[in-house]
Design a protein around this motif. Structure first.
Motif, PDB file in Angstrom:
ATOM      1  N   ARG A  25       0.818  -1.216   0.000  1.00  0.00           N
ATOM      2  CA  ARG A  25       0.000   0.000   0.000  1.00  0.00           C
ATOM      3  C   ARG A  25       0.854   1.268   0.000  1.00  0.00           C
ATOM      4  NH1 ARG A  25      -3.448  -3.080   3.729  1.00  0.00           N
ATOM      5  NH2 ARG A  25      -5.196  -3.824   2.496  1.00  0.00           N
ATOM      6  N   ILE A  26       2.086   1.192   0.479  1.00  0.00           N
ATOM      7  CA  ILE A  26       2.978   2.348   0.421  1.00  0.00           C
ATOM      8  C   ILE A  26       3.272   2.690  -1.039  1.00  0.00           C
ATOM      9  CG2 ILE A  26       5.369   3.101   0.843  1.00  0.00           C
ATOM     10  CD1 ILE A  26       5.171   1.662   3.550  1.00  0.00           C
ATOM     11  N   PHE A  27       3.529   1.652  -1.842  1.00  0.00           N
ATOM     12  CA  PHE A  27       3.862   1.871  -3.242  1.00  0.00           C
ATOM     13  C   PHE A  27       2.631   2.068  -4.124  1.00  0.00           C
ATOM     14  CE2 PHE A  27       7.581  -0.412  -1.587  1.00  0.00           C
ATOM     15  CZ  PHE A  27       8.566   0.494  -1.945  1.00  0.00           C
ATOM     16  N   ASP A  28       1.501   1.491  -3.735  1.00  0.00           N
ATOM     17  CA  ASP A  28       0.255   1.649  -4.490  1.00  0.00           C
ATOM     18  C   ASP A  28      -0.905   1.726  -3.496  1.00  0.00           C
ATOM     19  OD1 ASP A  28      -1.823   1.703  -6.276  1.00  0.00           O
ATOM     20  OD2 ASP A  28      -1.480  -0.316  -7.076  1.00  0.00           O
ATOM     21  N   PRO A  29      -1.274   2.952  -3.112  1.00  0.00           N
ATOM     22  CA  PRO A  29      -2.326   3.111  -2.108  1.00  0.00           C
ATOM     23  C   PRO A  29      -3.682   2.533  -2.534  1.00  0.00           C
ATOM     24  CG  PRO A  29      -1.159   5.176  -2.447  1.00  0.00           C
ATOM     25  CD  PRO A  29      -0.681   4.231  -3.495  1.00  0.00           C
ATOM     26  N   ASN A  30      -3.898   2.391  -3.826  1.00  0.00           N
ATOM     27  CA  ASN A  30      -5.185   1.878  -4.306  1.00  0.00           C
ATOM     28  C   ASN A  30      -5.156   0.371  -4.542  1.00  0.00           C
ATOM     29  OD1 ASN A  30      -6.242   4.500  -4.345  1.00  0.00           O
ATOM     30  ND2 ASN A  30      -5.350   4.872  -6.360  1.00  0.00           N
TER      31      ASN A  30
END
Length: 114
Positions: free
Chosen positions: A38-43
């Motif tokens: 989620r840090i790299f892709d919050p969605n």
């Protein structure tokens, strides 16, 4: 009879406690990896990621158990036990035939194979 059941119950309860501790550790590790994703892709929808199948220890290739078991039966000069077949299977697969726990596992697999 009771004297045999009490230690068996204690053993199983200890195994359950151990497995619960392992499960807690796995859940913690999974949560940490989900947070990193989620840090790299919050969605990111981490729930949509399919689980990888967990292979059992010493998994055999397709038809490998059958081949070794049938070979042991062909070479037998008389009646043969599942323990004897398991020993032949273990030797054929390069596993330690003196490992009692593994021998029990292979013996169950031989029984299922037959």
């Amino acid at each position: 009879m009771l004297s045999g059941l009490v230690p068996k119950r204690a053993e199983i309860a200890g195994q359950i406690d151990h497995k619960r501790a392992e499960l807690r550790k796995l859940v913690t590790n999974l949560d940490a990896i989900d947070a990193a994703i989620r840090i790299f892709d919050p969605n990111a929808d981490v729930g949509a990621i399919p689980n990888r199948q967990y292979l059992p220890r010493h998994a055999a290739f397709r038809d490998e158990m059958m081949r070794h078991a049938m070979g042991a039966l062909r070479l037998a000069e008389g009646p043969i036990t599942s323990r004897d077949i398991a020993r032949v299977v273990m030797q054929g697969r390069g596993l330690d035939p003196d490992d009692a726990a593994l021998g029990q596992t292979i013996r169950k697999r031989v029984g299922a194979c037959l």
